[in-house]
Motif scaffolding. Structure first.
Motif, mmCIF file in Angstrom:
data_model
loop_
_atom_site.group_PDB
_atom_site.id
_atom_site.type_symbol
_atom_site.label_atom_id
_atom_site.label_comp_id
_atom_site.label_asym_id
_atom_site.label_seq_id
_atom_site.Cartn_x
_atom_site.Cartn_y
_atom_site.Cartn_z
ATOM 1 N N CYS A 128 0.929 -1.160 0.062
ATOM 2 C CA CYS A 128 -0.032 0.126 0.341
ATOM 3 C C CYS A 128 1.258 1.399 -0.155
ATOM 4 C CB CYS A 128 -1.051 -0.128 0.909
ATOM 5 S SG CYS A 128 -1.807 1.102 1.634
ATOM 6 N N ALA A 129 2.146 1.440 0.475
ATOM 7 C CA ALA A 129 2.632 2.193 0.882
ATOM 8 C C ALA A 129 3.896 2.597 -0.751
ATOM 9 C CB ALA A 129 4.009 2.154 1.993
ATOM 10 N N LEU A 130 4.267 1.381 -1.121
ATOM 11 C CA LEU A 130 4.491 1.593 -1.952
ATOM 12 C C LEU A 130 3.628 1.882 -3.710
ATOM 13 C CD1 LEU A 130 6.991 -1.490 -2.031
ATOM 14 C CD2 LEU A 130 7.770 0.800 -2.284
ATOM 15 N N LEU A 131 2.730 1.120 -3.122
ATOM 16 C CA LEU A 131 1.381 1.821 -4.597
ATOM 17 C C LEU A 131 1.161 3.384 -4.238
ATOM 18 C CD1 LEU A 131 0.298 0.564 -6.689
ATOM 19 C CD2 LEU A 131 -1.725 0.393 -4.834
ATOM 20 N N VAL A 132 1.727 4.179 -3.044
ATOM 21 C CA VAL A 132 0.846 5.429 -3.255
ATOM 22 C C VAL A 132 2.399 5.855 -3.665
ATOM 23 C CG1 VAL A 132 0.516 7.435 -1.020
ATOM 24 C CG2 VAL A 132 -1.208 5.124 -1.166
ATOM 25 N N LEU A 133 3.149 5.929 -3.277
ATOM 26 C CA LEU A 133 4.544 6.461 -3.431
ATOM 27 C C LEU A 133 4.587 6.706 -4.777
ATOM 28 C CD1 LEU A 133 7.406 7.788 -2.110
ATOM 29 C CD2 LEU A 133 8.559 5.780 -2.897
ATOM 30 N N VAL A 134 4.555 5.698 -5.513
ATOM 31 C CA VAL A 134 4.655 5.136 -6.539
ATOM 32 C C VAL A 134 3.652 6.419 -7.719
ATOM 33 C CG1 VAL A 134 4.208 3.722 -8.997
ATOM 34 C CG2 VAL A 134 5.544 3.096 -6.882
ATOM 35 N N ILE A 135 2.397 6.489 -6.947
ATOM 36 C CA ILE A 135 1.557 7.050 -7.721
ATOM 37 C C ILE A 135 1.928 8.548 -7.711
ATOM 38 C CG2 ILE A 135 -0.446 8.098 -7.949
ATOM 39 C CD1 ILE A 135 -1.426 5.015 -7.277
ATOM 40 N N LEU A 136 2.013 8.863 -6.529
ATOM 41 C CA LEU A 136 2.779 10.139 -6.242
ATOM 42 C C LEU A 136 3.663 10.635 -6.915
ATOM 43 C CD1 LEU A 136 1.667 10.643 -2.704
ATOM 44 C CD2 LEU A 136 0.773 11.611 -4.523
ATOM 45 N N LEU A 137 4.751 9.928 -7.772
ATOM 46 C CA LEU A 137 5.752 9.985 -8.438
ATOM 47 C C LEU A 137 5.778 10.338 -9.609
ATOM 48 C CD1 LEU A 137 9.152 7.799 -7.220
ATOM 49 C CD2 LEU A 137 8.257 10.430 -6.886
ATOM 50 N N GLN A 138 4.485 10.103 -10.056
ATOM 51 C CA GLN A 138 4.080 9.860 -11.934
ATOM 52 C C GLN A 138 3.579 11.750 -12.213
ATOM 53 O OE1 GLN A 138 1.150 7.091 -13.264
ATOM 54 N NE2 GLN A 138 2.722 4.820 -12.602
ATOM 55 N N SER A 139 4.219 11.748 -13.323
ATOM 56 C CA SER A 139 3.443 13.203 -14.037
ATOM 57 C C SER A 139 2.137 13.033 -13.855
ATOM 58 C CB SER A 139 4.189 13.711 -14.653
ATOM 59 O OG SER A 139 4.312 12.975 -15.946
ATOM 60 N N GLY A 140 1.377 13.710 -14.091
ATOM 61 C CA GLY A 140 -0.162 14.321 -14.468
ATOM 62 C C GLY A 140 -0.532 13.864 -15.979
#
Length: 80
Positions: free
Chosen positions: A13-25
């Protein structure tokens, strides 16, 4: 076994949130519609990094789903 699955689920869950936040819009929102997207030419991110983060997101999301289903099955059989 359930405890280990829960720990893995929290880490995923923490990794998924981190990876999603690192993506550009994907879009510039209302300003992109008004300006015609002209700022996208000068404000580009590396396509390779976005592609990699997209693939990592899919893999982590699938693992998250599978671990969630495994926990549900373990609880179901534990109660019987």
């Amino acid at each position: 076994m359930v405890l280990a699955a829960k720990i893995v689920l929290v880490v995923l869950c923490a990794l998924l949130v981190l990876v999603i936040l690192l993506q550009s819009g994907r879009s510039a929102g209302l300003s992109g519609v008004i300006a015609g997207g002209s700022n996208q030419i000068s404000n580009r991110r590396s396509k390779g990094m976005d592609s990699f983060l997209g693939k990592v997101t899919v893999v982590i999301a699938i693992l998250f789903f599978l671990i969630s289903m495994a926990i549900a099955v373990l609880y179901h059989y534990h109660k019987m």
